[in-house]
Scaffold this motif. Structure first.
Motif, PDB file in Angstrom:
ATOM      1  N   GLU A   9       0.833  -1.198   0.000  1.00 22.21           N
ATOM      2  CA  GLU A   9       0.000   0.000   0.000  1.00 22.21           C
ATOM      3  C   GLU A   9       0.873   1.255   0.000  1.00 22.21           C
ATOM      4  O   GLU A   9       1.876   1.325   0.715  1.00 22.21           O
ATOM      5  N   ILE A  10       0.489   2.225  -0.788  1.00 24.81           N
ATOM      6  CA  ILE A  10       1.199   3.507  -0.842  1.00 24.81           C
ATOM      7  C   ILE A  10       0.861   4.312   0.413  1.00 24.81           C
ATOM      8  O   ILE A  10      -0.301   4.416   0.790  1.00 24.81           O
ATOM      9  N   PHE A  19       6.683  12.857   1.114  1.00 25.19           N
ATOM     10  CA  PHE A  19       7.303  11.757   0.393  1.00 25.19           C
ATOM     11  C   PHE A  19       6.313  10.618   0.380  1.00 25.19           C
ATOM     12  O   PHE A  19       5.552  10.433   1.327  1.00 25.19           O
ATOM     13  N   TYR A  20       6.345   9.815  -0.672  1.00 27.21           N
ATOM     14  CA  TYR A  20       5.425   8.693  -0.823  1.00 27.21           C
ATOM     15  C   TYR A  20       6.241   7.415  -0.943  1.00 27.21           C
ATOM     16  O   TYR A  20       7.277   7.390  -1.626  1.00 27.21           O
ATOM     17  N   PHE A  21       5.771   6.361  -0.281  1.00 29.09           N
ATOM     18  CA  PHE A  21       6.514   5.112  -0.203  1.00 29.09           C
ATOM     19  C   PHE A  21       5.592   3.907  -0.329  1.00 29.09           C
ATOM     20  O   PHE A  21       4.384   4.009  -0.093  1.00 29.09           O
ATOM     21  N   TYR A  68      12.693  -2.363   4.526  1.00 28.82           N
ATOM     22  CA  TYR A  68      13.034  -1.341   3.541  1.00 28.82           C
ATOM     23  C   TYR A  68      11.763  -0.688   3.032  1.00 28.82           C
ATOM     24  O   TYR A  68      10.697  -1.299   3.049  1.00 28.82           O
ATOM     25  N   VAL A  69      11.905   0.556   2.574  1.00 31.05           N
ATOM     26  CA  VAL A  69      10.793   1.254   1.942  1.00 31.05           C
ATOM     27  C   VAL A  69      11.252   1.740   0.573  1.00 31.05           C
ATOM     28  O   VAL A  69      12.423   2.090   0.376  1.00 31.05           O
ATOM     29  N   LEU A  70      10.310   1.747  -0.358  1.00 32.59           N
ATOM     30  CA  LEU A  70      10.554   2.170  -1.726  1.00 32.59           C
ATOM     31  C   LEU A  70       9.959   3.560  -1.931  1.00 32.59           C
ATOM     32  O   LEU A  70       8.740   3.727  -1.808  1.00 32.59           O
ATOM     33  N   PRO A  71      10.793   4.576  -2.205  1.00 29.32           N
ATOM     34  CA  PRO A  71      10.245   5.904  -2.471  1.00 29.32           C
ATOM     35  C   PRO A  71       9.619   5.945  -3.865  1.00 29.32           C
ATOM     36  O   PRO A  71      10.142   5.366  -4.814  1.00 29.32           O
ATOM     37  N   LEU A  72       8.483   6.622  -3.976  1.00 30.85           N
ATOM     38  CA  LEU A  72       7.797   6.772  -5.262  1.00 30.85           C
ATOM     39  C   LEU A  72       7.960   8.209  -5.745  1.00 30.85           C
ATOM     40  O   LEU A  72       7.502   9.146  -5.096  1.00 30.85           O
ATOM     41  N   GLY A  85      -2.887   5.038  -0.175  1.00 31.00           N
ATOM     42  CA  GLY A  85      -3.847   4.014   0.208  1.00 31.00           C
ATOM     43  C   GLY A  85      -4.075   2.961  -0.858  1.00 31.00           C
ATOM     44  O   GLY A  85      -4.634   1.900  -0.580  1.00 31.00           O
ATOM     45  N   GLN A  86      -3.628   3.231  -2.068  1.00 27.98           N
ATOM     46  CA  GLN A  86      -3.781   2.264  -3.165  1.00 27.98           C
ATOM     47  C   GLN A  86      -2.753   1.151  -3.014  1.00 27.98           C
ATOM     48  O   GLN A  86      -1.610   1.392  -2.624  1.00 27.98           O
TER      49      GLN A  86
END
Length: 102
Positions: A9-10, A19-21, A68-72, A85-86
């Motif tokens: 989930e984003i 920032f979005y992850f 780990y987190v992936l930045p978008l 939330g997607q």
């Protein structure tokens, strides 16, 4: 080179700038962590090539709370019409940083 796929989930982190992850699940994070010393270029950052939908880009995973987190990037979110939330399916190629261009 290690290939991984997962869904997540984003979420948004609101610091000085938003920032979005997407969080990498525990099992995949552990697989990456086991090879971290061969992969990181410092501070636990792991270079990756990512695909969500039709969009592919290079970035780095950030360590956070034992995972780990992936930045978008904004341009990825806009191209794929992604919202907080997607749930998205992420394909990662994890490998040494050499030969990678940002």
């Amino acid at each position: 080179m290690m290939g991984l796929q997962f869904s997540g989930e984003i979420w948004e982190w609101r610091g000085p700038a938003p920032f979005y992850f997407v969080s990498v699940p525990g099992e995949q994070s552990q697989a990456i962590k086991s090879a971290e010393r061969l992969l990181t270029y410092g501070w636990g950052m792991i270079p990756v090539k990512v695909r969500i939908g039709k969009t592919e880009w290079k970035t780095s995973l950030w360590p956070k709370d034992g995972r780990y987190v992936l930045p978008l990037k904004d341009q990825v979110r806009q191209a794929e019409r992604l919202e907080v939330g997607q749930t998205v399916t992420v394909k990662l190629e994890v490998g040494p940083e050499r030969n990678r261009k940002r």
